[in-house]
Design a protein around this motif. Structure first.
Motif, PDB file in Angstrom:
ATOM      1  N   GLY A 109     -44.753 -20.745 -19.988  1.00  0.00           N
ATOM      2  CA  GLY A 109     -44.989 -19.320 -20.196  1.00  0.00           C
ATOM      3  C   GLY A 109     -44.398 -18.836 -21.503  1.00  0.00           C
ATOM      4  O   GLY A 109     -44.977 -17.985 -22.187  1.00  0.00           O
ATOM      5  N   VAL A 110     -43.228 -19.383 -21.870  1.00  0.00           N
ATOM      6  CA  VAL A 110     -42.614 -19.013 -23.152  1.00  0.00           C
ATOM      7  C   VAL A 110     -43.449 -19.527 -24.317  1.00  0.00           C
ATOM      8  O   VAL A 110     -43.717 -18.816 -25.285  1.00  0.00           O
ATOM      9  CB  VAL A 110     -41.171 -19.540 -23.228  1.00  0.00           C
ATOM     10  CG1 VAL A 110     -40.553 -19.216 -24.585  1.00  0.00           C
ATOM     11  CG2 VAL A 110     -40.332 -18.952 -22.106  1.00  0.00           C
ATOM     12  N   THR A 111     -43.879 -20.782 -24.227  1.00  0.00           N
ATOM     13  CA  THR A 111     -44.682 -21.349 -25.316  1.00  0.00           C
ATOM     14  C   THR A 111     -46.058 -20.683 -25.395  1.00  0.00           C
ATOM     15  O   THR A 111     -46.660 -20.634 -26.465  1.00  0.00           O
ATOM     16  CB  THR A 111     -44.849 -22.859 -25.127  1.00  0.00           C
ATOM     17  OG1 THR A 111     -45.427 -23.121 -23.835  1.00  0.00           O
ATOM     18  CG2 THR A 111     -43.506 -23.560 -25.216  1.00  0.00           C
ATOM     19  N   ALA A 112     -46.533 -20.160 -24.244  1.00  0.00           N
ATOM     20  CA  ALA A 112     -47.817 -19.461 -24.282  1.00  0.00           C
ATOM     21  C   ALA A 112     -47.723 -18.162 -25.071  1.00  0.00           C
ATOM     22  O   ALA A 112     -48.744 -17.629 -25.526  1.00  0.00           O
ATOM     23  CB  ALA A 112     -48.305 -19.170 -22.858  1.00  0.00           C
ATOM     24  N   SER A 113     -46.491 -17.629 -25.228  1.00  0.00           N
ATOM     25  CA  SER A 113     -46.318 -16.410 -26.023  1.00  0.00           C
ATOM     26  C   SER A 113     -46.466 -16.672 -27.518  1.00  0.00           C
ATOM     27  O   SER A 113     -46.491 -15.723 -28.305  1.00  0.00           O
ATOM     28  CB  SER A 113     -44.942 -15.788 -25.747  1.00  0.00           C
ATOM     29  OG  SER A 113     -43.904 -16.651 -26.184  1.00  0.00           O
ATOM     30  N   ASP A 175     -39.640 -20.457 -33.575  1.00  0.00           N
ATOM     31  CA  ASP A 175     -38.762 -21.624 -33.682  1.00  0.00           C
ATOM     32  C   ASP A 175     -37.447 -21.385 -32.947  1.00  0.00           C
ATOM     33  O   ASP A 175     -36.902 -22.290 -32.304  1.00  0.00           O
ATOM     34  CB  ASP A 175     -38.508 -21.937 -35.156  1.00  0.00           C
ATOM     35  CG  ASP A 175     -37.982 -23.352 -35.359  1.00  0.00           C
ATOM     36  OD1 ASP A 175     -38.182 -24.195 -34.464  1.00  0.00           O
ATOM     37  OD2 ASP A 175     -37.373 -23.619 -36.410  1.00  0.00           O
ATOM     38  N   SER A 176     -36.940 -20.177 -33.019  1.00  0.00           N
ATOM     39  CA  SER A 176     -35.709 -19.837 -32.299  1.00  0.00           C
ATOM     40  C   SER A 176     -35.919 -19.934 -30.785  1.00  0.00           C
ATOM     41  O   SER A 176     -35.060 -20.467 -30.063  1.00  0.00           O
ATOM     42  CB  SER A 176     -35.252 -18.433 -32.691  1.00  0.00           C
ATOM     43  OG  SER A 176     -34.114 -18.052 -31.964  1.00  0.00           O
ATOM     44  N   LEU A 177     -37.055 -19.432 -30.318  1.00  0.00           N
ATOM     45  CA  LEU A 177     -37.362 -19.548 -28.884  1.00  0.00           C
ATOM     46  C   LEU A 177     -37.505 -21.011 -28.473  1.00  0.00           C
ATOM     47  O   LEU A 177     -37.062 -21.409 -27.378  1.00  0.00           O
ATOM     48  CB  LEU A 177     -38.650 -18.788 -28.567  1.00  0.00           C
ATOM     49  CG  LEU A 177     -38.597 -17.269 -28.698  1.00  0.00           C
ATOM     50  CD1 LEU A 177     -39.981 -16.672 -28.474  1.00  0.00           C
ATOM     51  CD2 LEU A 177     -37.610 -16.688 -27.696  1.00  0.00           C
ATOM     52  N   LEU A 178     -38.091 -21.820 -29.342  1.00  0.00           N
ATOM     53  CA  LEU A 178     -38.248 -23.239 -29.038  1.00  0.00           C
ATOM     54  C   LEU A 178     -36.896 -23.945 -29.002  1.00  0.00           C
ATOM     55  O   LEU A 178     -36.675 -24.847 -28.171  1.00  0.00           O
ATOM     56  CB  LEU A 178     -39.166 -23.889 -30.079  1.00  0.00           C
ATOM     57  CG  LEU A 178     -39.912 -25.162 -29.645  1.00  0.00           C
ATOM     58  CD1 LEU A 178     -40.792 -24.881 -28.444  1.00  0.00           C
ATOM     59  CD2 LEU A 178     -40.738 -25.706 -30.791  1.00  0.00           C
ATOM     60  N   ASP A 183     -32.468 -26.345 -25.696  1.00  0.00           N
ATOM     61  CA  ASP A 183     -31.115 -26.244 -25.131  1.00  0.00           C
ATOM     62  C   ASP A 183     -31.174 -26.224 -23.602  1.00  0.00           C
ATOM     63  O   ASP A 183     -30.324 -26.845 -22.942  1.00  0.00           O
ATOM     64  CB  ASP A 183     -30.427 -24.974 -25.652  1.00  0.00           C
ATOM     65  CG  ASP A 183     -30.129 -25.046 -27.142  1.00  0.00           C
ATOM     66  OD1 ASP A 183     -30.082 -26.175 -27.678  1.00  0.00           O
ATOM     67  OD2 ASP A 183     -29.944 -23.981 -27.770  1.00  0.00           O
ATOM     68  N   GLN A 184     -32.156 -25.530 -23.046  1.00  0.00           N
ATOM     69  CA  GLN A 184     -32.289 -25.512 -21.589  1.00  0.00           C
ATOM     70  C   GLN A 184     -32.586 -26.907 -21.046  1.00  0.00           C
ATOM     71  O   GLN A 184     -32.017 -27.326 -20.034  1.00  0.00           O
ATOM     72  CB  GLN A 184     -33.406 -24.551 -21.189  1.00  0.00           C
ATOM     73  CG  GLN A 184     -33.107 -23.084 -21.432  1.00  0.00           C
ATOM     74  CD  GLN A 184     -34.253 -22.197 -21.022  1.00  0.00           C
ATOM     75  OE1 GLN A 184     -35.188 -22.629 -20.357  1.00  0.00           O
ATOM     76  NE2 GLN A 184     -34.192 -20.931 -21.428  1.00  0.00           N
ATOM     77  N   ILE A 185     -33.472 -27.627 -21.737  1.00  0.00           N
ATOM     78  CA  ILE A 185     -33.791 -28.990 -21.300  1.00  0.00           C
ATOM     79  C   ILE A 185     -32.566 -29.887 -21.404  1.00  0.00           C
ATOM     80  O   ILE A 185     -32.308 -30.732 -20.533  1.00  0.00           O
ATOM     81  CB  ILE A 185     -34.954 -29.551 -22.139  1.00  0.00           C
ATOM     82  CG1 ILE A 185     -36.238 -28.761 -21.830  1.00  0.00           C
ATOM     83  CG2 ILE A 185     -35.175 -31.025 -21.859  1.00  0.00           C
ATOM     84  CD1 ILE A 185     -37.404 -29.152 -22.706  1.00  0.00           C
ATOM     85  N   GLU A 227     -45.849 -30.409 -28.977  1.00  0.00           N
ATOM     86  CA  GLU A 227     -46.980 -29.892 -29.751  1.00  0.00           C
ATOM     87  C   GLU A 227     -46.623 -28.583 -30.445  1.00  0.00           C
ATOM     88  O   GLU A 227     -46.965 -28.371 -31.617  1.00  0.00           O
ATOM     89  CB  GLU A 227     -48.190 -29.691 -28.836  1.00  0.00           C
ATOM     90  CG  GLU A 227     -48.814 -30.975 -28.318  1.00  0.00           C
ATOM     91  CD  GLU A 227     -49.369 -31.834 -29.450  1.00  0.00           C
ATOM     92  OE1 GLU A 227     -49.863 -31.247 -30.445  1.00  0.00           O
ATOM     93  OE2 GLU A 227     -49.293 -33.069 -29.351  1.00  0.00           O
ATOM     94  N   SER A 228     -45.937 -27.701 -29.722  1.00  0.00           N
ATOM     95  CA  SER A 228     -45.543 -26.426 -30.329  1.00  0.00           C
ATOM     96  C   SER A 228     -44.588 -26.649 -31.491  1.00  0.00           C
ATOM     97  O   SER A 228     -44.696 -25.996 -32.536  1.00  0.00           O
ATOM     98  CB  SER A 228     -44.898 -25.516 -29.280  1.00  0.00           C
ATOM     99  OG  SER A 228     -45.794 -25.224 -28.234  1.00  0.00           O
ATOM    100  N   GLY A 229     -43.655 -27.592 -31.311  1.00  0.00           N
ATOM    101  CA  GLY A 229     -42.725 -27.893 -32.395  1.00  0.00           C
ATOM    102  C   GLY A 229     -43.438 -28.414 -33.629  1.00  0.00           C
ATOM    103  O   GLY A 229     -43.120 -28.023 -34.760  1.00  0.00           O
ATOM    104  N   LYS A 230     -44.417 -29.290 -33.415  1.00  0.00           N
ATOM    105  CA  LYS A 230     -45.175 -29.822 -34.554  1.00  0.00           C
ATOM    106  C   LYS A 230     -45.954 -28.711 -35.258  1.00  0.00           C
ATOM    107  O   LYS A 230     -45.960 -28.629 -36.493  1.00  0.00           O
ATOM    108  CB  LYS A 230     -46.133 -30.916 -34.075  1.00  0.00           C
ATOM    109  CG  LYS A 230     -45.443 -32.204 -33.619  1.00  0.00           C
ATOM    110  CD  LYS A 230     -46.476 -33.212 -33.113  1.00  0.00           C
ATOM    111  CE  LYS A 230     -45.796 -34.478 -32.604  1.00  0.00           C
ATOM    112  NZ  LYS A 230     -46.785 -35.453 -32.074  1.00  0.00           N
ATOM    113  N   ASP A 231     -46.618 -27.851 -34.458  1.00  0.00           N
ATOM    114  CA  ASP A 231     -47.406 -26.773 -35.063  1.00  0.00           C
ATOM    115  C   ASP A 231     -46.517 -25.820 -35.855  1.00  0.00           C
ATOM    116  O   ASP A 231     -46.860 -25.418 -36.979  1.00  0.00           O
ATOM    117  CB  ASP A 231     -48.152 -25.993 -33.965  1.00  0.00           C
ATOM    118  CG  ASP A 231     -49.229 -26.831 -33.304  1.00  0.00           C
ATOM    119  OD1 ASP A 231     -49.642 -27.848 -33.904  1.00  0.00           O
ATOM    120  OD2 ASP A 231     -49.659 -26.480 -32.182  1.00  0.00           O
TER     121      ASP A 231
END
Length: 826
Positions: A109-113, A175-178, A183-185, A227-231
């Protein structure tokens, strides 16, 4: 038998006590083991029953059990017997599994934002194409740069730079959200309970279904995060590269713009009569490339600055609805002939052309550095619309000259595209400037101020700049020649356009006043010239401001003047401890002036031109007075906020005002506060008939400082608001317009009392339309002496303002009645 039973009972009690003692002793802290009991320990000398022997064997087995247990443990007393032992249960593991699964479920849900990643990627690709095109245009060294396109490229690069900063800011947030997700993982991987589950086979088997779902969710989250990190990393790199590229191009464009000024006054090319480099001749391919290049630049410019034109389009639509709506109101009221006195020439019930002229006149404010192709298109559209406006208003000669001007304008614009070589452009521009010079001289001689001074000024300016363009072209000042040529065309066209713009504003405002008066049933006639003068002053200020902007842009002076004025107006200056900027002070004064202008003329918009027609509409004028006060107070607060004055500075100003009030501004402040009290307390309203001191009249205006009474003689008495409140106010029309009128008649005493019928006189008085029917007139006949009598009539009238007229009508009717009865009235 009884003795045997008693003996058995004693044995059981002794055995039970012995077992309890052994159990307690086995838990003691002593170091010696308890010796097992034997059958010799039983009391001797007593008979043993057979059933007692069986019971003894059972007890022996229990003792052997405890003996073995004690021998195995051989430990001290367990001190944790009465303490809490935190040993995870199956429920704890299940709750932890649910928590981990929920955390992993929230991550998609976070990455969907990160919804803007795709649009940012597309925009960066589009911006990359724009940068490539600007770079290729800047690398063309075989021709003089077009000043307009340099300014446009500068604006385009600034917009791209701003967009890139916005992209980078958004990507940093993503990037900050990622990083927070990572950190959560990482924290999940350190979870002790989860480690225990994966280490313990029994726990694995217990939670096998949950672990399978968790592994599936883990793979999904890992894929999404990767994928989000790469993008994000790719887009950040692309945005960083764009910033560097934009910085380089901005430096090059700024250098070329500065170079224009330095080389404009120098010899840039050989003279026209000298040998020229003509290897670049006109071809269809060159023309197509120029068109494509200009079109691409315009598309990129529009894609990055589209919001500006939305507001421009909205202004044109609102103007169309405003004017068209007023005409529809007049048509419904069947008052279309009311526009005859307004001398309306440029607006009509379907104001398409007027709305286009209004919108196109404001276009320079929304696109200061638009592409040359766009500016030429807007100007051509303006000229075409003006042609329809002038079609029946100009003579044939004037219309032919106007059409020739449009043709020369088109030739100048097309020549910039079809001649890639400087030499070809110079010869072509020389021809156009010469023809324009002759055209300007012809009409300057033949018109002789026929259409006003501003038309003569426009033609003279057009002729002068064409002459400068010819001279500078012959002197090989190519850039300067281009600047003067374009300035001649656009300055003339803009003067004509803004002249029509001023007429449109005036006529639209007059139409609004007339329509409002018709809605409120006011008389149609009003002072048209006074309103024209007021509106013309404001619209001329706007028109001159717009023309100066266009004129400065065409002369390539706008950026330099803008930088100078920006530095002048934004530089912080100090007087003692007080710091300010000239721009802030001018903005403060400008907003105050605008608020005062609006509160002064806003009544016109609602049909109130200050004449007697609006006296009876007391609510209208009271609302306008409140509106004026709101505009003044709101304008002051907005001016303070916009100027950037700090609150402590405002306190200083208020303190200074307090000192000023104490020294000599008491009356001004008293009048201002009294005006506010009059507005809200409403002891008198506009249109009321009042007595203030020795003055009687109708309240015409309640201002911030003073109020105005209109006397019966037509004089306007201006009374300070402080004096109004300091006197006793007699308001004849505060709650209603009723007033009592006393009429007295001296007549010969009638010989027969029946000659004066009191009831008939009362009915005669009530027949008057302005007499209040709810209150009966009072009629009395009193003897004065033996020969004369006095007839006294007291009546109430509906409208106090018609007191004299009503009294005269009633007197005439009574005189006629008494004469008909043979009574002589003295």
């Amino acid at each position: 038998m009884f003795g045997s039973f008693a003996s058995m009972l004693k044995f059981v009690i002794i055995a039970f006590c012995l077992i309890n003692c052994l159990s307690a002793y086995s838990q003691d802290t002593g170091r010696h083991a308890i010796k097992p009991a034997t059958k010799d320990s039983l009391p001797s000398g007593r008979p043993v029953h057979e059933s007692s022997k069986k019971f003894t064997k059972l007890e022996k087995r229990k003792l052997e059990y405890f003996k073995d247990t004690i021998r195995r443990e051989r430990r001290k007393f367990d001190s944790t017997l009465f303490t809490t032992i935190n040993i995870p249960t199956t429920g704890d593991y299940a709750r932890d599994l649910g928590k981990v699964y929920q955390t992993l479920s929230d991550i998609p849900g976070v990455t969907a934002s990160f919804s803007r990643l795709e649009s940012i990627g597309k925009n960066l690709d589009r911006d990359d194409s724009a940068l490539e095109l600007v770079g290729s245009r800047m690398s063309q060294n075989d021709r003089t740069f077009n000043v307009r396109n340099l300014q446009m490229m500068n604006t385009l690069l600034d917009a791209l730079d701003k967009n890139t900063d916005n992209y980078s800011e958004t990507l940093e947030i993503y990037d900050s959200l990622l990083d927070d997700i990572r950190d959560q993982i990482s924290e999940l991987q350190k979870d002790t309970l989860m480690r225990n589950i994966f280490r313990d086979t029994a726990l694995k088997n217990t939670f096998q279904p949950q672990l399978l779902q968790l592994k599936k969710k883990w793979r999904e989250v890992d894929s999404v995060v990767s994928e989000s990190g790469k993008d994000i990393s790719t887009l950040k790199s692309q945005a960083s590269a764009h910033s560097i590229r934009i910085g380089e191009l901005i430096s090059r464009v700024d250098f070329e713009l500065k170079a224009v000024g330095s080389r404009a006054f120098g010899k840039e090319q050989p003279y026209l009569w000298e040998s020229q480099d003509t290897h670049n001749s006109f071809s269809a391919e060159n023309f197509s490339e120029s068109i494509q290049s200009e079109n691409a630049l315009a598309n990129f410019y529009f894609a990055t600055t589209r919001n500006n034109r939305i507001w421009l389009l909205l202004s044109g639509i609102l103007f169309f609805l405003w004017v068209g709506g007023n005409f529809r109101t007049l048509k419904r009221a069947r008052k279309m002939d009311a526009t005859t006195a307004l001398e309306i020439n440029y607006i009509n019930p379907i104001p398409v052309a007027a709305s286009l002229i209004f919108m196109l006149s404001l276009a320079p404010l929304f696109d200061l550095h638009a592409p040359a192709l766009y500016i030429e298109f807007v100007q051509l559209l303006t000229l075409i619309v003006l042609t329809f406006v002038f079609w029946k208003r100009l003579s044939r000669t004037e219309l032919s000259g106007w059409c020739l001007f449009i043709i020369l304008f088109l030739m100048l614009s097309v020549g910039r595209l079809i001649f890639p070589a400087i030499s070809g452009q110079r010869w072509f521009n020389l021809f156009i400037n010469s023809a324009s010079l002759l055209l300007g001289l012809y009409f300057l001689i033949h018109l002789k101020g026929k259409h006003g001074k501003w038309i003569s000024f426009a033609i003279a300016l057009y002729t002068f700049f064409n002459l400068l363009a010819i001279v500078t072209n012959l002197c090989s000042r190519v850039t300067l020649s281009q600047i003067f040529g374009y300035t001649a065309v656009y300055s003339f066209a803009e003067i004509i356009n803004l002249g029509i713009f001023v007429h449109l504003v005036i006529e639209s405002f007059l139409l609004q006043v007339q329509t409002s008066r018709i809605r409120k049933n006011y008389p149609l006639g009003f002072d048209v010239e006074m309103i024209k003068k007021s509106v013309r002053r404001f619209s001329m200020i706007v028109a001159v401001f717009l023309w100066i902007i266009v004129f400065a842009i065409n002369l390539n002076l706008f950026d330099a003047l803008f930088d100078i004025l920006t530095d002048l107006f934004t530089r912080i200056r100090k007087v003692g401890n007080f710091s300010f900027t000239i721009g802030g002070m001018l903005l403060f004064l400008g907003i105050i002036w605008l608020a005062n202008f609006l509160q002064k003329y806003i009544s016109y918009f609602f049909g109130d031109t200050g004449d007697d027609a609006a006296f009876d509409d007391k609510g209208q004028r009271s609302r306008l007075m409140v509106t004026r006060l709101i505009l003044l107070i709101g304008g002051f607060l907005l001016a303070v906020a916009a100027s950037g004055l700090a609150v402590d500075r405002i306190t200083v100003i208020l303190g200074a005002l307090g000192v000023g009030v104490g020294l000599g501004l008491q009356n001004i402040v008293n009048n201002f506060v009294s005006g506010i009290i009059l507005i809200f307390d409403r002891p008198l309203r506009i249109g009321d008939t009042v007595d203030i001191g020795d003055k009687r009249g109708r309240v015409k205006e309640i201002g911030v400082r003073s109020s105005t009474l209109l006397t019966e003689d037509g004089a306007e008495v201006i009374i300070p608001n402080g004096d109004v409140l300091s006197h006793n106010i007699v308001n004849w029309t505060l709650s209603n317009n009723h007033a009592r009128v006393a009429l007295t008649f001296t007549m010969d005493k009638p010989q027969n009392p029946e000659q004066v019928d009191i009831a008939a006189i009362r009915n005669l008085v009530k027949e008057n339309a302005n007499v209040l029917q709810q209150k009966e007139p009072e009629v009395s006949l009193n003897s004065v002496n033996t020969k004369t009598a006095e007839l006294r009539v007291l009546l109430w009238i509906n409208d106090f303002n018609k007191e004299a007229t009503t009294a005269s009508e009633v007197k005439s009717a009574l005189y006629s009645y008494l004469e008909s009865k043979g009574v002589a009235v003295n």
